[in-house]
Motif scaffolding. Structure first.
Motif, PDB file in Angstrom:
ATOM      1  N   TYR A 158       3.334   5.426  18.749  1.00  0.00           N
ATOM      2  CA  TYR A 158       4.265   4.804  19.850  1.00  0.00           C
ATOM      3  C   TYR A 158       3.461   5.296  21.015  1.00  0.00           C
ATOM      4  N   TYR A 159       3.997   4.628  22.464  1.00  0.00           N
ATOM      5  CA  TYR A 159       2.950   4.777  23.532  1.00  0.00           C
ATOM      6  C   TYR A 159       4.087   5.092  24.841  1.00  0.00           C
ATOM      7  N   GLY A 160       3.316   5.884  25.745  1.00  0.00           N
ATOM      8  CA  GLY A 160       4.314   6.214  26.906  1.00  0.00           C
ATOM      9  C   GLY A 160       5.202   7.254  26.887  1.00  0.00           C
ATOM     10  N   PHE A 161       5.310   8.116  25.886  1.00  0.00           N
ATOM     11  CA  PHE A 161       6.272   9.069  25.573  1.00  0.00           C
ATOM     12  C   PHE A 161       5.781  10.665  26.265  1.00  0.00           C
ATOM     13  N   PRO A 162       6.488  11.554  26.584  1.00  0.00           N
ATOM     14  CA  PRO A 162       6.073  12.882  26.857  1.00  0.00           C
ATOM     15  C   PRO A 162       5.098  13.460  26.109  1.00  0.00           C
ATOM     16  N   GLU A 163       4.294  14.212  26.663  1.00  0.00           N
ATOM     17  CA  GLU A 163       3.098  14.996  25.912  1.00  0.00           C
ATOM     18  C   GLU A 163       3.809  15.609  24.415  1.00  0.00           C
ATOM     19  N   ALA A 164       4.800  15.969  24.573  1.00  0.00           N
ATOM     20  CA  ALA A 164       5.330  16.716  23.464  1.00  0.00           C
ATOM     21  C   ALA A 164       5.795  15.786  22.163  1.00  0.00           C
ATOM     22  N   SER A 165       5.813  14.612  22.585  1.00  0.00           N
ATOM     23  CA  SER A 165       5.850  13.712  21.532  1.00  0.00           C
ATOM     24  C   SER A 165       4.809  13.391  20.521  1.00  0.00           C
ATOM     25  N   TYR A 166       3.511  14.017  20.891  1.00  0.00           N
ATOM     26  CA  TYR A 166       2.274  13.710  20.161  1.00  0.00           C
ATOM     27  C   TYR A 166       1.882  15.060  19.626  1.00  0.00           C
ATOM     28  N   ALA A 167       2.581  16.129  19.497  1.00  0.00           N
ATOM     29  CA  ALA A 167       2.760  17.266  19.040  1.00  0.00           C
ATOM     30  C   ALA A 167       3.471  17.822  17.699  1.00  0.00           C
ATOM     31  N   PHE A 168       4.251  16.796  17.443  1.00  0.00           N
ATOM     32  CA  PHE A 168       5.349  17.079  16.562  1.00  0.00           C
ATOM     33  C   PHE A 168       4.424  17.274  15.033  1.00  0.00           C
ATOM     34  N   LYS A 169       5.076  18.081  14.142  1.00  0.00           N
ATOM     35  CA  LYS A 169       4.369  18.254  12.890  1.00  0.00           C
ATOM     36  C   LYS A 169       5.470  18.207  11.683  1.00  0.00           C
ATOM     37  N   TYR A 170       4.811  17.566  10.899  1.00  0.00           N
ATOM     38  CA  TYR A 170       5.973  17.537   9.617  1.00  0.00           C
ATOM     39  C   TYR A 170       4.971  17.673   8.371  1.00  0.00           C
ATOM     40  N   PRO A 171       4.620  18.728   8.007  1.00  0.00           N
ATOM     41  CA  PRO A 171       3.741  19.433   7.139  1.00  0.00           C
ATOM     42  C   PRO A 171       4.282  19.074   5.625  1.00  0.00           C
ATOM     43  N   CYS A 172       4.768  18.312   5.178  1.00  0.00           N
ATOM     44  CA  CYS A 172       5.240  17.951   3.839  1.00  0.00           C
ATOM     45  C   CYS A 172       3.864  17.600   3.165  1.00  0.00           C
ATOM     46  N   GLU A 173       4.256  18.033   1.701  1.00  0.00           N
ATOM     47  CA  GLU A 173       3.258  17.277   0.761  1.00  0.00           C
ATOM     48  C   GLU A 173       3.291  15.973   0.503  1.00  0.00           C
ATOM     49  N   ASP A 191      10.073  20.376   2.945  1.00  0.00           N
ATOM     50  CA  ASP A 191       9.610  21.175   1.849  1.00  0.00           C
ATOM     51  C   ASP A 191       9.828  20.165   0.730  1.00  0.00           C
ATOM     52  N   ILE A 192       9.750  18.734   0.945  1.00  0.00           N
ATOM     53  CA  ILE A 192      10.142  17.896  -0.008  1.00  0.00           C
ATOM     54  C   ILE A 192       8.730  16.919  -0.039  1.00  0.00           C
ATOM     55  N   PRO A 193       8.053  16.682  -1.200  1.00  0.00           N
ATOM     56  CA  PRO A 193       7.031  15.718  -0.979  1.00  0.00           C
ATOM     57  C   PRO A 193       7.364  14.213  -0.848  1.00  0.00           C
ATOM     58  N   CYS A 194       6.487  13.774   0.040  1.00  0.00           N
ATOM     59  CA  CYS A 194       6.990  12.384   0.525  1.00  0.00           C
ATOM     60  C   CYS A 194       5.965  11.339   0.448  1.00  0.00           C
ATOM     61  N   ILE A 195       6.154  10.113   0.341  1.00  0.00           N
ATOM     62  CA  ILE A 195       5.307   9.090   0.202  1.00  0.00           C
ATOM     63  C   ILE A 195       5.455   7.732   1.107  1.00  0.00           C
ATOM     64  N   ARG A 245       0.928  -1.113   0.070  1.00  0.00           N
ATOM     65  CA  ARG A 245      -0.020  -0.081  -0.226  1.00  0.00           C
ATOM     66  C   ARG A 245       0.776   1.405   0.031  1.00  0.00           C
ATOM     67  N   ILE A 246       0.412   2.190  -0.622  1.00  0.00           N
ATOM     68  CA  ILE A 246       1.106   3.719  -0.748  1.00  0.00           C
ATOM     69  C   ILE A 246       0.352   4.643  -0.387  1.00  0.00           C
ATOM     70  N   THR A 247       0.727   5.618   0.393  1.00  0.00           N
ATOM     71  CA  THR A 247       0.032   6.733   0.765  1.00  0.00           C
ATOM     72  C   THR A 247      -0.264   7.603  -0.352  1.00  0.00           C
ATOM     73  N   HIS A 248      -1.308   8.351  -0.637  1.00  0.00           N
ATOM     74  CA  HIS A 248      -1.943   8.935  -1.866  1.00  0.00           C
ATOM     75  C   HIS A 248      -2.414  10.108  -1.703  1.00  0.00           C
ATOM     76  N   GLN A 249      -2.437  10.773  -0.121  1.00  0.00           N
ATOM     77  CA  GLN A 249      -3.050  12.018   0.118  1.00  0.00           C
ATOM     78  C   GLN A 249      -1.990  13.032  -0.440  1.00  0.00           C
ATOM     79  N   LYS A 250      -2.845  14.318  -0.808  1.00  0.00           N
ATOM     80  CA  LYS A 250      -2.023  15.586  -1.131  1.00  0.00           C
ATOM     81  C   LYS A 250      -1.471  16.265   0.007  1.00  0.00           C
ATOM     82  N   GLN A 251      -2.045  15.817   1.053  1.00  0.00           N
ATOM     83  CA  GLN A 251      -1.335  16.558   2.574  1.00  0.00           C
ATOM     84  C   GLN A 251      -1.508  15.556   3.538  1.00  0.00           C
TER      85      GLN A 251
END
Length: 267
Positions: A68-83, A127-131, A55-61
């Motif tokens: 993952y589980y049991g890590f600090p709250e900040a671990s669930y706020a990471f962003k990586y807004p690639c296309e 800034d690099i599109p990723c699938i 299977r291959i991701t097909h979303q534009k965004q």
């Protein structure tokens, strides 16, 4: 030929949290990103996605999957807004199906930590599109080598292939006390893997055979009780079809690990 790299991505979000046992990983990935030409698109095969077929991701965004589980709250706020790169995903699905490897587009699943954690280090501007491409249930080494072969026939030189796994992945061993015998087992498998991926005195048929039968290597099942973290390497070698150009040996979570680069000639 595209640039191809197998990376050991460490433990969950720890590389982004300043964990000291991941500093060599952060340094190595930072260096790696400067040693290859900046790609126009990235495809990542992560150890953390298995499906009944490719299977291959097909979303534009694409969103992120905090798998993952049991890590600090900040671990669930990471962003990586690639296309995303939907057209590239469509091309790969078409080529895989034409090669009798069943493949489908994925419209919902986000990029897991095997993708966004290393990419945050390597390409922080997002800034690099990723699938992302999944592993296939059953974890057949030969199938994943074939998937890599199809990828290399599909991708242009400006696409980076990343196999995101871990050359050592025994979860119990990560949390056990240091033991010289276990350290020697870890190192023996690493030595075999480095020779397999980089040895210039090995024919490509022999190299492929070694990877097909990786579980016959010294202490293979100690280092990989389950092989999902090794198989992204098989996809990388299938795409490259030759010895790697560079080996990066490092310590992660107090275990010996490695990364491998197949680079475009002339860069």
């Amino acid at each position: 030929m595209a640039d191809i790299v197998f990376i050991s991505h460490g433990g969950g979000p720890l590389p982004l949290l300043g964990d000291p046992s991941h500093q060599e990983l952060v340094d190595t990935l930072t260096t790696l990103s400067t040693q290859i030409k900046k790609p126009k698109a990235i495809i990542v095969i992560s150890a953390h996605w298995e499906a009944n077929h490719v299977r291959i991701t097909h979303q534009k965004q694409p969103g992120l999957l905090y798998d993952y589980y049991g890590f600090p709250e900040a671990s669930y706020a990471f962003k990586y807004p690639c296309e995303g790169a939907p057209e590239l995903a469509e091309q790969i699905v078409e080529k895989l199906n034409a090669a009798n490897i069943t493949a489908e587009l994925e419209e919902e699943r986000g990029l897991d930590h095997g993708v966004f954690v290393p990419l945050t280090i390597m390409y922080p501007d997002a800034d690099i599109p990723c699938i992302q491409l999944s592993l296939v249930n059953g974890l057949d080494p030969e199938l994943h080598l074939k998937i890599g072969e199809v990828l290399t026939d599909t991708l242009a030189e400006d696409v980076l292939i990343i196999g995101s796994g871990f050359s050592f992945h025994n979860m119990r061993a990560f949390f056990s006390k240091d033991d010289p015998t276990h350290a020697q087992m870890n190192q023996s498998f690493e030595d075999w893997l480095v020779e397999t991926c980089s040895g210039t005195n090995i024919s490509e048929q022999d190299r492929m055979t070694r990877l097909q039968h990786w579980d016959e290597a010294p202490y293979a099942r100690y280092c990989h009780p389950r092989e999902e973290h090794l198989l992204p390497l098989h996809v990388c070698y299938g795409a490259a079809g030759r010895a790697c150009d560079a080996v990066y040996s490092l310590s992660i979570l107090n275990k010996q690990a490695s990364m491998y680069l197949w680079s475009t000639p002339g860069y």
